[in-house]
Write a protein that holds these residues in place. Structure first.
Motif, PDB file in Angstrom:
ATOM      1  N   VAL A   1       3.516   2.177  11.357  1.00  0.00           N
ATOM      2  CA  VAL A   1       3.187   3.580  11.611  1.00  0.00           C
ATOM      3  C   VAL A   1       4.435   4.388  11.962  1.00  0.00           C
ATOM      4  O   VAL A   1       4.575   5.554  11.569  1.00  0.00           O
ATOM      5  CB  VAL A   1       2.142   3.685  12.746  1.00  0.00           C
ATOM      6  CG1 VAL A   1       1.932   5.144  13.164  1.00  0.00           C
ATOM      7  CG2 VAL A   1       0.820   3.079  12.294  1.00  0.00           C
ATOM      8  N   THR A   2       5.378   3.794  12.694  1.00  0.00           N
ATOM      9  CA  THR A   2       6.537   4.547  13.205  1.00  0.00           C
ATOM     10  C   THR A   2       7.732   4.530  12.246  1.00  0.00           C
ATOM     11  O   THR A   2       8.176   5.577  11.777  1.00  0.00           O
ATOM     12  CB  THR A   2       6.955   4.007  14.574  1.00  0.00           C
ATOM     13  OG1 THR A   2       7.201   2.588  14.482  1.00  0.00           O
ATOM     14  CG2 THR A   2       5.855   4.257  15.613  1.00  0.00           C
ATOM     15  N   VAL A   3       8.261   3.334  11.954  1.00  0.00           N
ATOM     16  CA  VAL A   3       9.487   3.286  11.153  1.00  0.00           C
ATOM     17  C   VAL A   3       9.285   2.667   9.778  1.00  0.00           C
ATOM     18  O   VAL A   3      10.222   2.639   8.973  1.00  0.00           O
ATOM     19  CB  VAL A   3      10.599   2.514  11.900  1.00  0.00           C
ATOM     20  CG1 VAL A   3      10.983   3.233  13.169  1.00  0.00           C
ATOM     21  CG2 VAL A   3      10.166   1.085  12.200  1.00  0.00           C
ATOM     22  N   GLY A   4       8.091   2.150   9.502  1.00  0.00           N
ATOM     23  CA  GLY A   4       7.827   1.592   8.183  1.00  0.00           C
ATOM     24  C   GLY A   4       7.770   0.078   8.180  1.00  0.00           C
ATOM     25  O   GLY A   4       8.279  -0.597   9.074  1.00  0.00           O
ATOM     26  N   ALA A   5       7.171  -0.461   7.115  1.00  0.00           N
ATOM     27  CA  ALA A   5       6.907  -1.902   7.031  1.00  0.00           C
ATOM     28  C   ALA A   5       8.161  -2.731   6.832  1.00  0.00           C
ATOM     29  O   ALA A   5       8.197  -3.909   7.180  1.00  0.00           O
ATOM     30  CB  ALA A   5       5.926  -2.168   5.881  1.00  0.00           C
ATOM     31  N   GLY A   6       9.208  -2.135   6.289  1.00  0.00           N
ATOM     32  CA  GLY A   6      10.396  -2.907   5.945  1.00  0.00           C
ATOM     33  C   GLY A   6      11.086  -3.553   7.131  1.00  0.00           C
ATOM     34  O   GLY A   6      11.653  -4.644   7.010  1.00  0.00           O
TER      35      GLY A   6
ATOM     36  N   LEU B   1       0.819  -1.219   0.000  1.00  0.00           N
ATOM     37  CA  LEU B   1       0.000   0.000   0.000  1.00  0.00           C
ATOM     38  C   LEU B   1       0.849   1.264   0.000  1.00  0.00           C
ATOM     39  O   LEU B   1       0.376   2.333  -0.377  1.00  0.00           O
ATOM     40  CB  LEU B   1      -0.948  -0.010   1.206  1.00  0.00           C
ATOM     41  CG  LEU B   1      -2.066  -1.066   1.149  1.00  0.00           C
ATOM     42  CD1 LEU B   1      -2.872  -1.064   2.444  1.00  0.00           C
ATOM     43  CD2 LEU B   1      -2.983  -0.830  -0.050  1.00  0.00           C
ATOM     44  N   GLU B   2       2.113   1.166   0.434  1.00  0.00           N
ATOM     45  CA  GLU B   2       3.021   2.305   0.311  1.00  0.00           C
ATOM     46  C   GLU B   2       3.404   2.545  -1.144  1.00  0.00           C
ATOM     47  O   GLU B   2       3.683   3.667  -1.561  1.00  0.00           O
ATOM     48  CB  GLU B   2       4.285   2.069   1.138  1.00  0.00           C
ATOM     49  CG  GLU B   2       4.090   2.146   2.646  1.00  0.00           C
ATOM     50  CD  GLU B   2       5.380   1.904   3.411  1.00  0.00           C
ATOM     51  OE1 GLU B   2       6.452   1.888   2.760  1.00  0.00           O
ATOM     52  OE2 GLU B   2       5.320   1.749   4.644  1.00  0.00           O
ATOM     53  N   VAL B   3       3.426   1.461  -1.927  1.00  0.00           N
ATOM     54  CA  VAL B   3       3.775   1.574  -3.352  1.00  0.00           C
ATOM     55  C   VAL B   3       2.549   1.920  -4.179  1.00  0.00           C
ATOM     56  O   VAL B   3       2.617   2.696  -5.135  1.00  0.00           O
ATOM     57  CB  VAL B   3       4.399   0.248  -3.842  1.00  0.00           C
ATOM     58  CG1 VAL B   3       4.707   0.314  -5.334  1.00  0.00           C
ATOM     59  CG2 VAL B   3       5.653  -0.067  -3.051  1.00  0.00           C
TER      60      VAL B   3
ATOM     61  N   GLY C   1      13.223   2.579   0.362  1.00  0.00           N
ATOM     62  CA  GLY C   1      12.263   3.412  -0.357  1.00  0.00           C
ATOM     63  C   GLY C   1      12.306   3.228  -1.856  1.00  0.00           C
ATOM     64  O   GLY C   1      11.682   4.011  -2.588  1.00  0.00           O
ATOM     65  N   SER C   2      13.018   2.207  -2.339  1.00  0.00           N
ATOM     66  CA  SER C   2      13.150   2.002  -3.786  1.00  0.00           C
ATOM     67  C   SER C   2      12.275   0.876  -4.311  1.00  0.00           C
ATOM     68  O   SER C   2      12.389   0.501  -5.482  1.00  0.00           O
ATOM     69  CB  SER C   2      14.616   1.712  -4.134  1.00  0.00           C
ATOM     70  OG  SER C   2      15.064   0.546  -3.461  1.00  0.00           O
ATOM     71  N   ALA C   3      11.425   0.330  -3.475  1.00  0.00           N
ATOM     72  CA  ALA C   3      10.609  -0.815  -3.887  1.00  0.00           C
ATOM     73  C   ALA C   3       9.630  -0.426  -4.984  1.00  0.00           C
ATOM     74  O   ALA C   3       8.993   0.633  -4.924  1.00  0.00           O
ATOM     75  CB  ALA C   3       9.852  -1.371  -2.692  1.00  0.00           C
TER      76      ALA C   3
ATOM     77  N   ILE D   1      13.359  -8.266   0.113  1.00  0.00           N
ATOM     78  CA  ILE D   1      12.158  -7.425   0.119  1.00  0.00           C
ATOM     79  C   ILE D   1      12.303  -6.312   1.141  1.00  0.00           C
ATOM     80  O   ILE D   1      12.000  -5.141   0.877  1.00  0.00           O
ATOM     81  CB  ILE D   1      10.904  -8.273   0.425  1.00  0.00           C
ATOM     82  CG1 ILE D   1      10.659  -9.297  -0.675  1.00  0.00           C
ATOM     83  CG2 ILE D   1       9.675  -7.378   0.582  1.00  0.00           C
ATOM     84  CD1 ILE D   1       9.514 -10.250  -0.384  1.00  0.00           C
ATOM     85  N   ALA D   2      12.789  -6.663   2.344  1.00  0.00           N
ATOM     86  CA  ALA D   2      12.943  -5.674   3.415  1.00  0.00           C
ATOM     87  C   ALA D   2      13.885  -4.562   2.995  1.00  0.00           C
ATOM     88  O   ALA D   2      13.629  -3.374   3.254  1.00  0.00           O
ATOM     89  CB  ALA D   2      13.452  -6.358   4.682  1.00  0.00           C
ATOM     90  N   ALA D   3      14.997  -4.918   2.346  1.00  0.00           N
ATOM     91  CA  ALA D   3      15.963  -3.910   1.922  1.00  0.00           C
ATOM     92  C   ALA D   3      15.353  -2.935   0.924  1.00  0.00           C
ATOM     93  O   ALA D   3      15.581  -1.711   0.998  1.00  0.00           O
ATOM     94  CB  ALA D   3      17.190  -4.596   1.310  1.00  0.00           C
TER      95      ALA D   3
END
Length: 415
Positions: A167-172, A41-43, A102-104, A95-97
């Motif tokens: 919410v805080t640091v992101g899904a990765g 959903l971020e993408v 932010g390049s996914a 995937i996490a990287a």
């Protein structure tokens, strides 16, 4: 069942290290499901994008499941689990990287998730079939419950923790934890020593193994009836709850953290029921299992009628109670009623039949929601799930299947 009997499986060294490995792996995987959805959903904000990524996991998993069962019965379940954990850990860290940096891009998530789907296809039958080799037959219920209670306890914390991380640091970061736990789990499984299977001695091919598995599957009525039911149930649930549910949560007062709380409430129901089943012997496992499965549709019915958090959490708790009863009943039915050398193949046919329609549910959920409205589609999905579960009980072989009272020692450790 007293306390000593409930924890007796942990006195078996092979089961103990298997249990530790599962504990570590579950610590990460309980967060990854929530994290992956919100990473997508971020993408892209599209429900269809979520469905495409989830289908990228389920399609290759379905395609390779039958081969996975034959591989597990032929080459040894612990070896298959170890190799699969290493491969899953590496792909999940990739995937996490991408997400953390932010390049996914959507296509990257699709490809790497597909790799995880192949790995899951190979490892699932091995995970499902290894337990009877680790404990005596009379300890199968407590062994299954101990694994289930651990999974449920971590699932209470995992989705909520994932929601906070998103919410805080992101899904990765939640995905990174999952990747590391796969690798640690593989290391712990090195302490599980089982004799290698002897199937290669007769020179049978993998195709022959699959043919034998199919013959057994179609001749076992309760097996194919329940699998046919779950072909529909899994497609309905994955499309209605896990594809559309997070989208509705994000666009309503529930929010990302609320969605994590809903999944945690379901896990609380799983955990409570597991603790009860440490004390109570489950008779007629499939009858009570399908009654419990009907409760799995309640969260979708409530979510389709009311997007307030508390009612959905209550329904999710009840669903957790029901699906824990089914999970225990199904594992006991399989492990007690199916020969050991056929078990992984039986589980692979079970999983193949249960999962084969999941991509359809995931892919059509988004378009249906755009046409008919997301709340209406979720509501209808919940009602259909309840109907399918109840209809399954019209089969006498499902209603009357009883426990098998056998006692045998676990497989001896490999030299």
């Amino acid at each position: 069942m007293n306390r000593s009997e409930a924890f007796a499986p942990l006195r078996e060294p092979n089961f103990r290290y298997y249990f530790y490995a599962r504990l570590v792996n579950l610590l990460g995987s309980t967060m990854s499901g929530v994290a992956l959805v919100f990473a997508v959903l971020e993408v892209s904000d599209s429900p269809s994008a979520v469905g495409v990524v989830l289908a990228a996991h389920s399609i290759p998993m379905v395609v390779f499941l039958l081969v996975g069962g034959a591989i597990a019965d032929r080459f040894g379940r612990t070896l298959v689990i170890q190799v699969s954990n290493v491969a899953a850990g590496i792909s999940q860290l990739a995937i996490a990287a991408l997400v953390v940096s932010g390049s996914a891009q959507l296509w990257q998530l699709v490809v790497l998730t597909a790799v995880n789907g192949v790995v899951a296809a190979v490892s699932f039958p091995a995970l499902a079939g290894v337990l009877p080799q680790l404990v005596p037959r009379d300890q199968l219920q407590p062994a299954n419950v101990l694994v289930s209670v651990t999974r449920s306890g971590l699932t209470i914390l995992g989705p909520s923790a994932a929601g906070i991380l998103v919410v805080t640091v992101g899904a990765g970061w939640a995905l990174a934890v999952d990747g590391l736990t796969y690798l640690l789990s593989a290391a712990l499984l090195l302490r599980v020593r089982l004799p290698r299977p002897q199937r290669d001695a007769r020179g049978a091919s993998v195709v022959t193994d699959l043919r034998e598995g199919w013959t057994f599957f179609r001749q076992t009525t309760w097996l194919w009836v329940v699998v046919l039911a779950f072909c529909l149930i899994c497609a309905i649930h994955q499309g209605g709850m896990f594809t559309l549910g997070p989208v509705l949560a994000k666009d309503s007062s529930i929010g990302e953290q609320g969605w994590g709380l809903i999944l945690s409430a379901e896990a609380a129901g799983l955990l409570l029921t597991g603790l009860v089943m440490l004390k109570v012997r489950l008779e007629r496992p499939l009858f009570w299992g399908m009654i419990g499965t009907a409760a799995y549709g309640l969260p979708m019915i409530v979510l389709g009628l009311d997007t307030h958090l508390v009612p959905v959490m209550i329904a999710a708790f009840v669903a957790g109670v029901g699906i824990e009863v089914f999970g225990l009943g199904w594992n006991l039915a399989m492990q007690e009623s199916i020969p050991e050398d056929m078990l992984s193949r039986a589980f692979s046919y079970d999983a193949f039949g249960s999962f084969v329609a999941i991509p359809i549910g995931q892919l059509v959920a988004g378009p249906l929601a755009l046409v008919f409205g997301i709340e209406r589609v979720i509501l209808v999905a919940g009602i259909l799930l309840v109907v399918v579960a109840v209809v399954t009980l019209t089969s006498r072989s499902v209603r009357t299947l009883a426990r098998v009272s056998t006692t045998s020692a676990p497989a001896p450790a490999a030299p």
